[in-house]
Design a protein around this motif. Sequence first.
Motif, short mmCIF file in Angstrom:
data_model
loop_
_atom_site.label_atom_id
_atom_site.label_comp_id
_atom_site.label_asym_id
_atom_site.label_seq_id
_atom_site.Cartn_x
_atom_site.Cartn_y
_atom_site.Cartn_z
N GLY A 1 -9.73 -38.71 8.94
CA GLY A 1 -8.35 -39.12 9.15
C GLY A 1 -7.86 -38.87 10.56
O GLY A 1 -6.95 -39.57 11.04
N LEU A 2 -8.43 -37.90 11.25
CA LEU A 2 -8.06 -37.58 12.63
C LEU A 2 -9.29 -37.69 13.52
O LEU A 2 -10.41 -37.40 13.09
CB LEU A 2 -7.49 -36.16 12.72
N ALA A 3 -9.07 -38.10 14.75
CA ALA A 3 -10.13 -38.11 15.76
C ALA A 3 -9.58 -37.41 16.99
O ALA A 3 -8.51 -37.76 17.49
CB ALA A 3 -10.56 -39.54 16.09
N VAL A 4 -10.31 -36.42 17.47
CA VAL A 4 -9.86 -35.67 18.64
C VAL A 4 -10.89 -35.82 19.76
O VAL A 4 -12.09 -35.64 19.53
CB VAL A 4 -9.64 -34.18 18.31
N LEU A 5 -10.39 -36.14 20.93
CA LEU A 5 -11.23 -36.24 22.13
C LEU A 5 -11.06 -34.96 22.93
O LEU A 5 -9.96 -34.63 23.35
CB LEU A 5 -10.80 -37.45 22.97
N GLY A 6 -12.16 -34.25 23.13
CA GLY A 6 -12.12 -32.99 23.86
C GLY A 6 -12.74 -33.13 25.24
O GLY A 6 -13.87 -33.61 25.38
N PHE A 7 -11.99 -32.72 26.26
CA PHE A 7 -12.47 -32.78 27.65
C PHE A 7 -12.45 -31.37 28.24
O PHE A 7 -11.41 -30.70 28.25
CB PHE A 7 -11.57 -33.68 28.50
N PHE A 8 -13.59 -30.93 28.75
CA PHE A 8 -13.64 -29.68 29.50
C PHE A 8 -12.97 -29.87 30.85
O PHE A 8 -13.04 -30.95 31.46
CB PHE A 8 -15.09 -29.23 29.72
N ILE A 9 -12.34 -28.81 31.35
CA ILE A 9 -11.66 -28.86 32.65
C ILE A 9 -12.14 -27.69 33.49
O ILE A 9 -12.20 -26.55 33.00
CB ILE A 9 -10.13 -28.78 32.49
N GLU A 10 -12.52 -27.96 34.75
CA GLU A 10 -12.90 -26.88 35.66
C GLU A 10 -12.42 -27.21 37.06
O GLU A 10 -11.92 -28.30 37.33
CB GLU A 10 -14.40 -26.63 35.62
N THR B 1 -15.02 -35.59 19.23
CA THR B 1 -15.77 -36.12 20.36
C THR B 1 -15.56 -35.15 21.52
O THR B 1 -14.43 -34.93 21.95
CB THR B 1 -15.26 -37.52 20.77
N VAL B 2 -16.65 -34.57 21.99
CA VAL B 2 -16.58 -33.65 23.13
C VAL B 2 -17.38 -34.28 24.28
O VAL B 2 -18.59 -34.50 24.15
CB VAL B 2 -17.15 -32.26 22.77
N PHE B 3 -16.71 -34.57 25.38
CA PHE B 3 -17.34 -35.27 26.48
C PHE B 3 -18.17 -34.32 27.33
O PHE B 3 -17.80 -33.16 27.53
CB PHE B 3 -16.29 -35.98 27.32
N LYS B 4 -19.31 -34.85 27.80
CA LYS B 4 -20.25 -34.01 28.56
C LYS B 4 -19.69 -33.59 29.91
O LYS B 4 -19.76 -32.43 30.30
CB LYS B 4 -21.56 -34.77 28.78
N GLU B 5 -19.17 -34.55 30.66
CA GLU B 5 -18.70 -34.26 32.02
C GLU B 5 -17.34 -33.60 31.98
O GLU B 5 -16.53 -33.85 31.07
CB GLU B 5 -18.63 -35.54 32.85
N THR B 6 -17.09 -32.79 32.97
CA THR B 6 -15.80 -32.09 33.04
C THR B 6 -14.81 -32.86 33.91
O THR B 6 -15.17 -33.56 34.84
CB THR B 6 -15.98 -30.69 33.64
N VAL B 7 -13.55 -32.66 33.57
CA VAL B 7 -12.46 -33.14 34.42
C VAL B 7 -12.24 -32.09 35.50
O VAL B 7 -12.21 -30.89 35.21
CB VAL B 7 -11.18 -33.33 33.59
N LYS B 8 -12.11 -32.53 36.76
CA LYS B 8 -11.98 -31.59 37.87
C LYS B 8 -10.53 -31.51 38.32
O LYS B 8 -9.91 -32.52 38.65
CB LYS B 8 -12.88 -32.00 39.04
N VAL B 9 -9.99 -30.28 38.33
CA VAL B 9 -8.58 -30.06 38.68
C VAL B 9 -8.50 -28.88 39.64
O VAL B 9 -9.27 -27.92 39.53
CB VAL B 9 -7.74 -29.77 37.41
N ASP B 10 -7.57 -28.93 40.58
CA ASP B 10 -7.37 -27.82 41.51
C ASP B 10 -7.07 -26.53 40.75
O ASP B 10 -6.25 -26.52 39.83
CB ASP B 10 -6.23 -28.15 42.46
N LYS B 11 -7.74 -25.45 41.12
CA LYS B 11 -7.58 -24.18 40.39
C LYS B 11 -6.13 -23.69 40.38
O LYS B 11 -5.67 -23.12 39.39
CB LYS B 11 -8.49 -23.10 40.98
N LYS B 12 -5.40 -23.91 41.48
CA LYS B 12 -4.01 -23.46 41.52
C LYS B 12 -3.18 -24.14 40.44
O LYS B 12 -2.29 -23.54 39.85
CB LYS B 12 -3.42 -23.73 42.89
N LEU B 13 -3.49 -25.41 40.18
CA LEU B 13 -2.77 -26.14 39.14
C LEU B 13 -3.18 -25.65 37.75
O LEU B 13 -2.34 -25.54 36.85
CB LEU B 13 -3.02 -27.64 39.28
N MET B 14 -4.45 -25.35 37.61
CA MET B 14 -4.92 -24.81 36.33
C MET B 14 -4.28 -23.46 36.03
O MET B 14 -3.88 -23.18 34.89
CB MET B 14 -6.45 -24.69 36.34
N ASP B 15 -4.15 -22.62 37.04
CA ASP B 15 -3.58 -21.29 36.85
C ASP B 15 -2.10 -21.33 36.47
O ASP B 15 -1.56 -20.33 35.97
CB ASP B 15 -3.76 -20.45 38.12
N MET B 16 -1.46 -22.45 36.71
CA MET B 16 -0.04 -22.54 36.37
C MET B 16 0.19 -22.50 34.86
O MET B 16 1.27 -22.11 34.41
CB MET B 16 0.56 -23.82 36.97
#
Length: 592
Positions: free
Chosen positions: A432-441, A524-539
Amino acid sequence: MFCSSLLFCVGLGTLAKYAVGSDLWCYNEHCESNPSHWADLAGSFCGGSKQSPINIKTNHAEKDNSLTDFMFVNFSSNQVIQSIQNNGHTVKCNLKKNQVEVSGGGLDGTYYALQFHFHWGKLGDRHSGSEHTLDGERLPMEMHIVTMKKGLDVEEAKKDPQGFAVLAFFINETENGDVSGPWEKLTSNVPNDQVTEEPKLDISINDLIGDVNLSMFYRYMGSFTTPDCNEAVAWTVFREPIKVNKKLIERFPSKAGFNNVFRPVQNLAGRQVFASPATPLPPTGPWCYGDDDDDPHHHQCEYIPPKWYRLYKSYCDGEHQSPINIETKNIVVDEHLDDFTFTKFDDNNAITTITNTGHTVKCSLKEGEVEVSGGGLGHVYSTLQFHFHWGDTSGTPGSEHAVDSKKYPMEMHIVNKRKDLSLANAIKTPNGLAVLGFFIEATTSTKSSSSSSDAETHPSPSSDNGAWEKLTNHLSAIKSIKTVVNVTEGISIDDLLGSVNRRAYYRYNGSLTTPSCNEAVVWTVFKETVKVDKKLMDMFPSQMEYSKVNRPKQDLHGRTVYRTTSASGAPGPVMLFLLPASLAAFLFKCHL
């Protein structure tokens, strides 16, 4: 069992006239016709879908205001026990005809009490004896008061799902309870041979029940618990146990000459257990991710992940739970996992609000506009929201899933509901639900999509940091839990994901990762990571002022994890498994 001049088969069997002969079945696992073979007996209903006893999970019981107080006639009379019988399977007290009645309690009419009998375990084992269990706990004994609906004959009662009503009382042992009262009188008269005796037992049913609170009980529809297991019983299981001195409990197996006279619990098979209004139900929360001294929102929280299963309507102790550790060496290639189709992922006006839920940052989308299909899902899914899981500013990883035990700083979950289902039905449906999971680093590192030899290594592309800046600019406005702000700046999901490869992903069936943990998710867990500036992640941890918002990994329990092999392929079937029901509102309270 005793009904007028007829004898009922022992325990909760039906009338001997209609039942399998009592010499053809047994409880002992070493005899031929033990409980695992009762369904094979001639005329048996023991293989049905509404069998008893069951394990009563108190957090899955639903309140039923129609389960009012009972009305008992002659339960206080000490002149109603006619005889006491040892028939080789139980000790049974037959009652005088048409003298004891039960009504109320949500029952379908007035019932005559026919007899009461007992189930017990092994001498000296206080954890084996009751037939029903309460949250998996088995007590030393159980007493059953068997009644038949007034106005029906036996054959009619057998055809009525509520033709019989059984009142079940757990019996717990005490070390220093009364050894000279009604239970002493009863147990002194337990026959040591398979005979029926008529001693003068000047004790009442109320004397045996004692001070048990009779307004607190559970109700479900089931069967007799001995062959031929007719599914004609309205069960009442009282929450509070009768307390009996240990020495008196031991008289049942020692004097009767047999032990372990109880049927194993049966599958609930989709039935609902109800609770009377006076019965306390488990709490609904609050829940949290951990007791972190640095996190004022989590400090001293009782319902941390190992205790989530105790919450009301929780399925967090199921066998298809998420997140998991994805072990690439065990992954199976599935050629049916083709490319996704993302509708309006590029719409920079689709995000309507951002909310601090107290457990995550949630971005809600316009209803019915953003969609996901393809990817082997087999259905079109409406995108509802996306949210995040993170660690802390010191570098503790915060992703929920892991690949070969490697976790990442953050994880983004895009939550989608099957378009052809209501939300209430979606959370009751295995896909009933489908979730797309993206790693972020962080943008300063590179990502190896897998450490195994069968996985390719890719430097992960950066996302649009401008979109992430717009998103994180809203965080200062939602520092207070439950705060919601409107999104006025254009941000699309595509902007946040950047050019990450959406063709390479893992697939498995699992659950929501927060209470109530419904097992309704195609992951669904994607292999490649999304790339984000660490300062933004730390927020995220710094502005929200809580950290480590991720559930520990769950056991795979034999599930298979699949992965893509190419960019194309025909849609294939999604793995299915049984899903227990829950409430629709939980999806919006709980985030994966």
